[in-house]
Enzyme design. Structure first.
Site, mmCIF file in Angstrom:
data_model
loop_
_atom_site.group_PDB
_atom_site.id
_atom_site.type_symbol
_atom_site.label_atom_id
_atom_site.label_comp_id
_atom_site.label_asym_id
_atom_site.label_seq_id
_atom_site.Cartn_x
_atom_site.Cartn_y
_atom_site.Cartn_z
ATOM 1 N N LYS A 1 12.647 9.314 1.144
ATOM 2 C CA LYS A 1 12.550 7.571 1.150
ATOM 3 C C LYS A 1 14.091 7.493 2.289
ATOM 4 O O LYS A 1 15.238 8.201 2.564
ATOM 5 C CB LYS A 1 12.602 6.469 0.241
ATOM 6 C CG LYS A 1 11.093 6.661 -0.501
ATOM 7 C CD LYS A 1 9.818 6.876 0.284
ATOM 8 C CE LYS A 1 8.874 5.872 -0.298
ATOM 9 N NZ LYS A 1 7.510 7.071 -0.802
HETATM 10 C C1 LIG Z 1 7.232 7.021 -2.712
HETATM 11 C C2 LIG Z 1 6.049 5.450 -2.764
HETATM 12 C C3 LIG Z 1 5.291 5.166 -3.634
HETATM 13 C C4 LIG Z 1 6.108 5.810 -5.211
HETATM 14 O O1 LIG Z 1 7.330 6.077 -5.220
HETATM 15 P P1 LIG Z 1 7.559 7.569 -6.087
HETATM 16 O O2 LIG Z 1 9.491 6.726 -6.090
HETATM 17 O O3 LIG Z 1 7.797 8.494 -5.211
HETATM 18 O O4 LIG Z 1 6.787 6.569 -7.098
HETATM 19 C C5 LIG Z 1 4.861 4.339 -3.710
HETATM 20 N N1 LIG Z 1 4.135 3.054 -2.968
HETATM 21 C C6 LIG Z 1 4.362 3.690 -1.638
HETATM 22 C C7 LIG Z 1 4.197 3.679 -0.103
HETATM 23 C C8 LIG Z 1 5.665 4.690 -1.035
HETATM 24 O O5 LIG Z 1 5.824 5.129 -0.167
#
Ligand SMILES: *Cc1c(COP(=O)(O)O)cnc(C)c1O
Length: 397
Positions: A186
Site C-alpha cells: 500500500k
Molecule cells: C489491501 C486491501 C485490503 C486489505 O488489506 P490487508 O491489510 O491486506 O488485509 C482491503 N481492501 C482493499 C481495496 C485493499 O486493496
C-alpha cells in the site's frame, strides 16, 4: 503506490526505539516502555491527517473492515452492499461476521455505482461499502444521500486511496466509518497493519474493545479489565506501528511524487484520442497510486495489456481476468467453497451467481487497464515509460 520502496533510516529509528525497550505490545507494560507508545502515536497522526476525530489501529486492512462493520452493529443475516470490482477482503470481512455480501455494479469511476446500490437495497441491508479502487473514489455525495434516506451505514474502504479526498475531506473520513490498510504493497506500510477512522465515539469505543478480546481498557491492570461484549484479537504490534509512525510522516511526500509521475504518463496518453481515462467524480482528488484508462474494446484492452508487458512496461493490470479483484474469478465465493459450513443466513442470502447480471460492470472493467505508479522511478524512467506506452498503444490502434 508502494511505501516499501522507501523504507529507510526514519523507519529503522522508530523500530529501534521499540526494540530498545523490548515492549512489543501496544497495551500494558507502562513501567518498561520509556514513553514509547507507537500504536497510539500512529493513531493520533492518522486521525489528524484524515481530519477524523478517532482512529483505531489494527492488524490489517481486512481486520479494519471487519471491525468497522462490527462496531456499527453489523451481524448475522445483515446485508452489506459491495462492488463487483474490489479486493476479496471486502466479502471476507462481511462473511466473517455472518453477514451477507451483496454485489452491485461498478461504472466508469471503477467504483460502486449509486443507482446499482439503490436497486440492491432490501429490508436486510445494513451498510454500503464503496471501495476506492486504484487511488480514486466513488461518488460519495450520491452514496451518502442514499445511505441517509435509507438509514444505512456508509463505510469507505480507502485501503488503495489513502491521501485522496472528496469535497475537501480525506477519503475514509467522508462516510460513517473508513478503513485503511498498511500492508506491504500500500501507499504507506507498517509491514502489516490497518486502521478504522470515524467521528462516532461509540463506534470508536466498540472498535477499541472488539479488536482486543472485548477489553474495556479501563484502569491499569489488564487482567482485571472488564469485557462488556464479545471481541476478538486484531491487535497490531508496536514493531509494525513503529514503521507506520515513520511512514505517515512521509505520506504527502509520497503522494506528491505519485502525482508528478502520474501526470507525465497521463499527459502522454492524452495525445491518443481512443484512450479514455476513468471518471473521477466531481469534487474528488485522486491519490495518484494508479493511472487507469479504457480502450475502445475488450479485445483491444487484452492486446494492449500483453503488448505493454512485452515492451517491458511493468506493473500494468488487466483486472477483468484477475483472480483477486473481479467477481468473475471469485468461484470460491460464487460456488460457496468454505472449509466448514457457512452460517445458514449466508447460504440463504447470497445472490444466485448463475442468474446475476453484471454486464454493466463487465462493460467497463473488460476495457480497463490500470498501471501502478511507482515512487522510485527517475524522471528519465517516467518519460521513457510514457514514450513506450504511447508507441505500444498507437501501434495496436
Ligand atoms: C489491501 C486491501 C485490503 C486489505 O488489506 P490487508 O491489510 O491486506 O488485509 C482491503 N481492501 C482493499 C481495496 C485493499 O486493496
Amino acid at each position: 503506490m508502494p511505501g516499501f520502496e522507501f523504507f529507510g533510516d526514519a523507519e529503522r529509528k522508530q523500530v529501534e526505539a521499540v526494540l530498545d525497550t523490548g515492549v512489543l505490545m501496544r497495551y500494558g507494560f507502562d513501567g518498561m516502555r520509556q514513553g514509547n507508545y507507537k500504536a497510539i502515536e500512529l493513531e493520533k497522526a492518522l486521525a489528524k491527517r484524515m481530519q477524523s476525530k478517532h482512529a483505531q489501529l489494527v492488524s490489517s486492512g481486512t481486520a479494519a473492515i471487519t471491525i468497522a462493520l462490527a462496531s456499527a452493529g453489523v451481524g448475522a443475516g445483515d446485508e452489506v452492499i459491495i462492488p463487483t470490482f474490489t479486493f476479496v477482503a471486502s466479502f471476507e470481512a462481511v462473511l466473517a461476521l455472518g453477514a451477507i455480501p451483496i454485489l452491485a455494479d461498478v461504472d466508469d469511476t471503477l467504483t460502486l455505482n449509486a443507482e446499482a446500490v439503490e436497486r440492491a437495497i432490501t429490508n436486510k441491508t445494513k451498510a454500503v461499502m464503496p471501495v476506492h479502487m486504484c487511488g480514486s473514489m466513488a461518488d460519495l455525495r450520491a452514496l451518502k444521500a442514499i445511505c441517509n434516506s435509507h438509514d444505512l451505514i456508509l463505510l469507505e474502504d480507502a485501503c488503495q486511496a489513502i491521501g485522496g479526498s472528496f469535497e475537501g475531506i480525506p477519503l475514509g473520513a467522508y462516510g460513517d466509518l473508513g478503513a485503511f490498510s498498511f500492508d506491504y504493497v500500500k501507499t504507506i506500510t507498517c509491514g502489516e497493519g490497518g486502521a478504522v477512522v470515524t467521528n462516532n465515539a461509540t463506534y470508536l469505543k466498540n472498535a477499541d474493545h472488539y479488536s482486543d478480546h472485548g477489553h474495556d481498557h479501563i484502569g491499569n491492570d489488564r487482567g482485571a479489565e472488564a469485557h462488556p461484549f464479545l471481541g476478538y484479537n486484531y491487535r497490531i504490534s508496536e514493531l509494525n506501528a513503529a514503521v507506520g509512525v515513520a511512514q505517515i510522516a512521509r505520506l504527502d511526500e509520497f503522494i506528491a511524487i505519485q502525482k508528478k509521475n502520474y501526470s507525465i504518463l497521463r499527459e502522454a496518453l492524452e495525445t491518443i484520442p481512443e484512450v479514455v481515462f476513468r471518471t473521477v467524480p466531481e469534487g474528488g482528488v485522486e491519490n495518484y497510486s494508479f493511472l487507469s484508462f479504457f480502450l475502445p474494446s475488450e479485445e483491444m484492452a487484452v492486446k494492449t495489456h500483453s503488448a505493454l508487458a512485452e515492451a517491458s512496461v511493468d506493473a500494468c493490470f488487466y483486472w477483468y481476468y484477475n483472480n483477486w479483484h473481479y467477481y468473475k474469478k471469485w468461484e470460491h465465493l460464487t460456488e460457496r467453497k468454505s472449509l466448514g459450513k457457512l452460517p445458514q443466513e449466508v447460504l440463504d442470502g447470497l445472490q444466485d451467481f448463475t442468474k446475476t447480471d453484471f454486464s454493466k460492470s463487465d462493460q467497463w472493467v473488460s476495457r480497463n487497464i490500470s498501471c501502478l505508479i511507482k515512487l522510485s522511478w527517475t524522471e528519465l524512467e517516467v518519460y521513457e515509460r510514457a514514450q513506450k506506452m504511447v508507441a505500444t498503444i498507437k501501434n495496436l490502434l
